[in-house]
Design a protein around this motif. Structure first.
Motif, PDB file in Angstrom:
ATOM      1  N   ASP A  10       0.737  -1.325  -0.185  1.00  0.00           N
ATOM      2  CA  ASP A  10      -0.254  -0.109  -0.771  1.00  0.00           C
ATOM      3  C   ASP A  10       0.368   0.875   0.017  1.00  0.00           C
ATOM      4  O   ASP A  10       2.073   1.323   1.153  1.00  0.00           O
ATOM      5  CB  ASP A  10      -0.973   0.001   0.891  1.00  0.00           C
ATOM      6  N   ILE A  11       0.627   2.313  -1.168  1.00  0.00           N
ATOM      7  CA  ILE A  11       0.860   3.900  -0.669  1.00  0.00           C
ATOM      8  C   ILE A  11       0.815   4.216  -0.324  1.00  0.00           C
ATOM      9  O   ILE A  11       0.142   4.951   0.709  1.00  0.00           O
ATOM     10  CB  ILE A  11       1.504   4.023  -1.910  1.00  0.00           C
ATOM     11  N   GLU A  12       1.610   4.596   1.047  1.00  0.00           N
ATOM     12  CA  GLU A  12       1.234   5.101   2.920  1.00  0.00           C
ATOM     13  C   GLU A  12       1.890   6.276   2.593  1.00  0.00           C
ATOM     14  O   GLU A  12       2.571   7.551   1.390  1.00  0.00           O
ATOM     15  CB  GLU A  12       2.184   4.617   3.929  1.00  0.00           C
ATOM     16  N   ALA A  13       1.432   7.646   3.874  1.00  0.00           N
ATOM     17  CA  ALA A  13       1.582   8.763   3.507  1.00  0.00           C
ATOM     18  C   ALA A  13       3.170   8.762   3.721  1.00  0.00           C
ATOM     19  O   ALA A  13       3.833  10.019   2.474  1.00  0.00           O
ATOM     20  CB  ALA A  13       1.513   9.932   4.565  1.00  0.00           C
ATOM     21  N   GLN A  14       4.590   8.093   4.510  1.00  0.00           N
ATOM     22  CA  GLN A  14       5.604   8.428   4.120  1.00  0.00           C
ATOM     23  C   GLN A  14       6.878   7.971   3.310  1.00  0.00           C
ATOM     24  O   GLN A  14       7.677   8.111   2.473  1.00  0.00           O
ATOM     25  CB  GLN A  14       6.187   7.920   5.359  1.00  0.00           C
ATOM     26  N   ASP A  15       5.713   7.179   2.068  1.00  0.00           N
ATOM     27  CA  ASP A  15       6.159   6.584   0.928  1.00  0.00           C
ATOM     28  C   ASP A  15       6.141   7.511  -0.386  1.00  0.00           C
ATOM     29  O   ASP A  15       6.585   7.645  -1.300  1.00  0.00           O
ATOM     30  CB  ASP A  15       5.732   5.415   0.528  1.00  0.00           C
ATOM     31  N   ILE A  16       5.729   8.851  -0.241  1.00  0.00           N
ATOM     32  CA  ILE A  16       5.698  10.298  -0.912  1.00  0.00           C
ATOM     33  C   ILE A  16       5.958  11.407  -0.862  1.00  0.00           C
ATOM     34  O   ILE A  16       5.944  11.370   0.308  1.00  0.00           O
ATOM     35  CB  ILE A  16       3.513  10.381  -1.682  1.00  0.00           C
ATOM     36  N   ASP A  17       6.871  12.131  -2.240  1.00  0.00           N
ATOM     37  CA  ASP A  17       7.119  12.576  -2.270  1.00  0.00           C
ATOM     38  C   ASP A  17       5.986  14.234  -2.361  1.00  0.00           C
ATOM     39  O   ASP A  17       4.675  13.756  -2.113  1.00  0.00           O
ATOM     40  CB  ASP A  17       7.990  13.814  -2.951  1.00  0.00           C
ATOM     41  N   PHE A  18       6.830  15.435  -2.078  1.00  0.00           N
ATOM     42  CA  PHE A  18       5.402  16.594  -2.584  1.00  0.00           C
ATOM     43  C   PHE A  18       4.626  16.915  -3.378  1.00  0.00           C
ATOM     44  O   PHE A  18       3.157  17.261  -3.816  1.00  0.00           O
ATOM     45  CB  PHE A  18       6.163  17.835  -2.341  1.00  0.00           C
ATOM     46  N   ARG A  19       4.430  16.024  -4.099  1.00  0.00           N
ATOM     47  CA  ARG A  19       3.803  15.552  -5.686  1.00  0.00           C
ATOM     48  C   ARG A  19       2.761  14.164  -4.786  1.00  0.00           C
ATOM     49  O   ARG A  19       1.963  14.872  -6.904  1.00  0.00           O
ATOM     50  CB  ARG A  19       4.715  16.044  -6.974  1.00  0.00           C
ATOM     51  N   ARG A  20       2.699  13.982  -4.327  1.00  0.00           N
ATOM     52  CA  ARG A  20       2.135  13.003  -3.811  1.00  0.00           C
ATOM     53  C   ARG A  20       3.179  11.931  -4.553  1.00  0.00           C
ATOM     54  O   ARG A  20       1.436  10.621  -5.111  1.00  0.00           O
ATOM     55  CB  ARG A  20       1.177  13.520  -4.622  1.00  0.00           C
ATOM     56  N   ARG A  21       3.720  11.604  -5.197  1.00  0.00           N
ATOM     57  CA  ARG A  21       4.092  10.681  -6.121  1.00  0.00           C
ATOM     58  C   ARG A  21       5.359   9.442  -5.038  1.00  0.00           C
ATOM     59  O   ARG A  21       5.669   9.719  -4.455  1.00  0.00           O
ATOM     60  CB  ARG A  21       4.545  10.867  -7.597  1.00  0.00           C
TER      61      ARG A  21
END
Length: 246
Positions: A10-21
């Motif tokens: 699952d893509i969690e909040a800690q996995d994404i950067d400021f672009r939500r990628r």
């Protein structure tokens, strides 16, 4: 036990950067987690090797993406061993999004070292690995040697406690982060990562300090060299970007 296995993330909040990628560090981490889990399940994982004072080390990795996952995605990583040589083994990865569409591939080269001597160990000391070889290739070449870099200093670092892993050297994800941090937020607003390659040359250990050199070879194509004051060139990497849609 299965020679090929799929691991879902699952893509969690800690996995994404400021672009939500998904960040390059998190994407690499998911690939390496899948490799570790598969090795564990097949009987030659890190903890198993450490009973013999051996450990896995990542030598080279290439990740080639059609699309970087976003916070709405899940990521499935399918992995298997394609080849076992004398000193190195090749492990493949196929990456899919939540709909099952293939969005990328990765290929890695691994060695085993003796933790007491820090020297490589012949892979035929683990004959069971041959049982899990799957002769299935992917549309990504073997991780290639990256040339010496002559560029500008784009980042610097000092290795501290939180950078050190169970092998008592710098975790490979730190190298990914040092390279990723060589660009500004404005650059990342207009560029997506298409391909990432990394060659590990020497161990970086606690207290080492150094710099990351960056050289542009073609439009959107950069190579990097991580050097320490103590050991010289310890790692080389490459990132190929593509322009973000307007």
């Amino acid at each position: 036990m299965s020679a090929k296995k799929i691991y879902k993330f699952d893509i969690e909040a800690q996995d994404i950067d400021f672009r939500r990628r998904v960040s390059l560090r998190s994407l690499t981490n998911m690939v390496l987690i899948a490799a570790g889990k598969n090795a564990d399940e097949n009987g030659f994982g890190l903890l198993e090797l450490q009973t013999e004072h051996y450990t896995w080390v990542l030598s080279r990795l290439v990740v080639d993406m059609e699309r970087i996952p976003t916070e709405q995605d899940t990521l499935s990583v399918e992995t298997w061993i394609e080849h076992v040589g004398t000193a190195f083994t090749t492990r493949n990865f196929r990456l899919r999004d939540g709909s099952g569409t293939v969005i990328g591939h990765a290929k890695s080269s691994w060695a085993i070292i003796d933790m007491r001597t820090r020297r490589s160990v012949r892979l035929d000391t683990i004959p069971s690995m041959q049982e899990f070889v799957v002769h299935e290739s992917i549309p990504v070449d073997e991780p290639a040697r990256i040339a010496n870099v002559e560029g500008e200093v784009a980042n610097s670092f000092t290795v501290k406690y939180s950078d050190i892993d169970v092998n008592t050297h710098t975790n490979s994800l730190n190298y990914v982060q040092w390279v990723s941090d060589c660009f500004s937020l404005d650059f990342y607003r207009t560029h997506y990562i298409r391909r990432f390659e990394i060659n590990f040359l020497k161990e970086i250990t606690f207290g080492d300090s150094g710099e990351v050199y960056r050289q542009q070879t073609e439009p959107n194509d950069y190579i990097f060299q991580i050097e320490t004051k103590e050991k010289g060139a310890a790692c080389r990497a490459r990132i190929l970007f593509e322009d973000a849609p307007k």
